[in-house]
Design a protein around this motif. Structure first.
Motif, short mmCIF file in Angstrom:
data_model
loop_
_atom_site.label_atom_id
_atom_site.label_comp_id
_atom_site.label_asym_id
_atom_site.label_seq_id
_atom_site.Cartn_x
_atom_site.Cartn_y
_atom_site.Cartn_z
N MET A 1 0.84 -1.18 0.00
CA MET A 1 0.00 0.00 0.00
C MET A 1 0.89 1.25 0.00
O MET A 1 1.96 1.25 0.58
CB MET A 1 -0.90 0.01 1.21
N LEU A 2 0.38 2.27 -0.64
CA LEU A 2 1.09 3.54 -0.74
C LEU A 2 0.13 4.68 -0.44
O LEU A 2 -1.08 4.52 -0.53
CB LEU A 2 1.61 3.75 -2.16
N ARG A 3 0.70 5.81 -0.16
CA ARG A 3 -0.11 7.03 -0.05
C ARG A 3 0.12 7.84 -1.32
O ARG A 3 1.16 7.74 -1.97
CB ARG A 3 0.29 7.83 1.18
N VAL A 4 -0.85 8.64 -1.66
CA VAL A 4 -0.78 9.47 -2.86
C VAL A 4 0.48 10.32 -2.86
O VAL A 4 1.18 10.40 -3.87
CB VAL A 4 -2.05 10.34 -3.00
N LEU A 17 -7.02 16.02 -8.63
CA LEU A 17 -8.14 15.91 -7.69
C LEU A 17 -7.82 14.80 -6.70
O LEU A 17 -7.14 13.84 -7.02
CB LEU A 17 -9.43 15.54 -8.44
N GLY A 18 -8.35 14.91 -5.49
CA GLY A 18 -8.11 13.91 -4.48
C GLY A 18 -7.30 14.50 -3.35
O GLY A 18 -7.07 15.71 -3.29
N ARG A 19 -6.85 13.62 -2.44
CA ARG A 19 -6.10 14.07 -1.26
C ARG A 19 -4.73 13.41 -1.23
O ARG A 19 -4.62 12.21 -1.46
CB ARG A 19 -6.87 13.73 0.00
N LYS A 20 -3.71 14.17 -0.90
CA LYS A 20 -2.34 13.64 -0.87
C LYS A 20 -2.12 12.58 0.19
O LYS A 20 -1.25 11.74 0.06
CB LYS A 20 -1.35 14.78 -0.65
N ASP A 21 -2.92 12.60 1.25
CA ASP A 21 -2.73 11.63 2.33
C ASP A 21 -3.58 10.37 2.17
O ASP A 21 -3.56 9.49 3.03
CB ASP A 21 -2.99 12.28 3.69
N SER A 22 -4.30 10.24 1.07
CA SER A 22 -5.15 9.07 0.83
C SER A 22 -4.31 7.81 0.64
O SER A 22 -3.26 7.84 0.01
CB SER A 22 -6.02 9.27 -0.41
N LEU A 23 -4.82 6.71 1.18
CA LEU A 23 -4.17 5.42 1.05
C LEU A 23 -4.61 4.74 -0.23
O LEU A 23 -5.79 4.69 -0.53
CB LEU A 23 -4.52 4.54 2.26
N SER A 33 -14.54 0.33 -14.31
CA SER A 33 -14.46 -0.59 -13.17
C SER A 33 -13.49 -0.08 -12.11
O SER A 33 -12.45 -0.67 -11.86
CB SER A 33 -14.04 -1.98 -13.64
N PRO A 34 -13.83 1.06 -11.47
CA PRO A 34 -12.94 1.61 -10.46
C PRO A 34 -12.85 0.69 -9.25
O PRO A 34 -13.80 0.00 -8.91
CB PRO A 34 -13.59 2.94 -10.09
N LEU A 35 -11.70 0.66 -8.64
CA LEU A 35 -11.48 -0.15 -7.46
C LEU A 35 -11.52 0.74 -6.22
O LEU A 35 -10.97 1.84 -6.22
CB LEU A 35 -10.11 -0.83 -7.55
N PRO A 36 -12.18 0.26 -5.14
CA PRO A 36 -12.19 1.04 -3.90
C PRO A 36 -10.77 1.32 -3.43
O PRO A 36 -9.91 0.44 -3.50
CB PRO A 36 -12.92 0.12 -2.92
N GLN A 37 -10.54 2.51 -3.00
CA GLN A 37 -9.22 2.98 -2.57
C GLN A 37 -8.18 2.80 -3.67
O GLN A 37 -7.01 2.56 -3.42
CB GLN A 37 -8.77 2.28 -1.29
N GLY A 38 -8.64 2.91 -4.91
CA GLY A 38 -7.75 2.75 -6.06
C GLY A 38 -7.30 4.07 -6.64
O GLY A 38 -7.91 5.11 -6.44
N ALA A 39 -6.20 4.00 -7.37
CA ALA A 39 -5.67 5.15 -8.08
C ALA A 39 -5.90 4.92 -9.56
O ALA A 39 -5.51 3.91 -10.12
CB ALA A 39 -4.19 5.32 -7.80
#
Length: 64
Positions: A1-4, A17-23, A33-39
């Motif tokens: 796992m990584l953070r943005v 768009l989004g947050r830099k601290d998101s996991l 087909s987006p994945l939850p907590q996906g980039a």
């Protein structure tokens, strides 16, 4: 796992768009087909531009 923010640092990327601290738990390129907590990786091809789908994937659970 990584953070943005870790990805931004190594790629010298820019968060649109989004947050830099998101996991981030997954990566995907298909906006249907987006994945939850996906980039979402927005690819640009001859017939399409993935950047057109950024708002859609964020609404469907992508973190960036």
């Amino acid at each position: 796992m990584l953070r943005v923010n870790e990805i931004l640092k190594v790629t010298h990327g820019r968060l649109i768009l989004g947050r830099k601290d998101s996991l981030i738990r997954n990566f995907f390129i298909d906006s249907r087909s987006p994945l939850p907590q996906g980039a979402f990786i927005a690819l640009k091809g001859k017939n399409f531009d993935g950047h057109s789908f950024i708002n859609q994937v964020l609404k469907n659970g992508a973190v960036c």
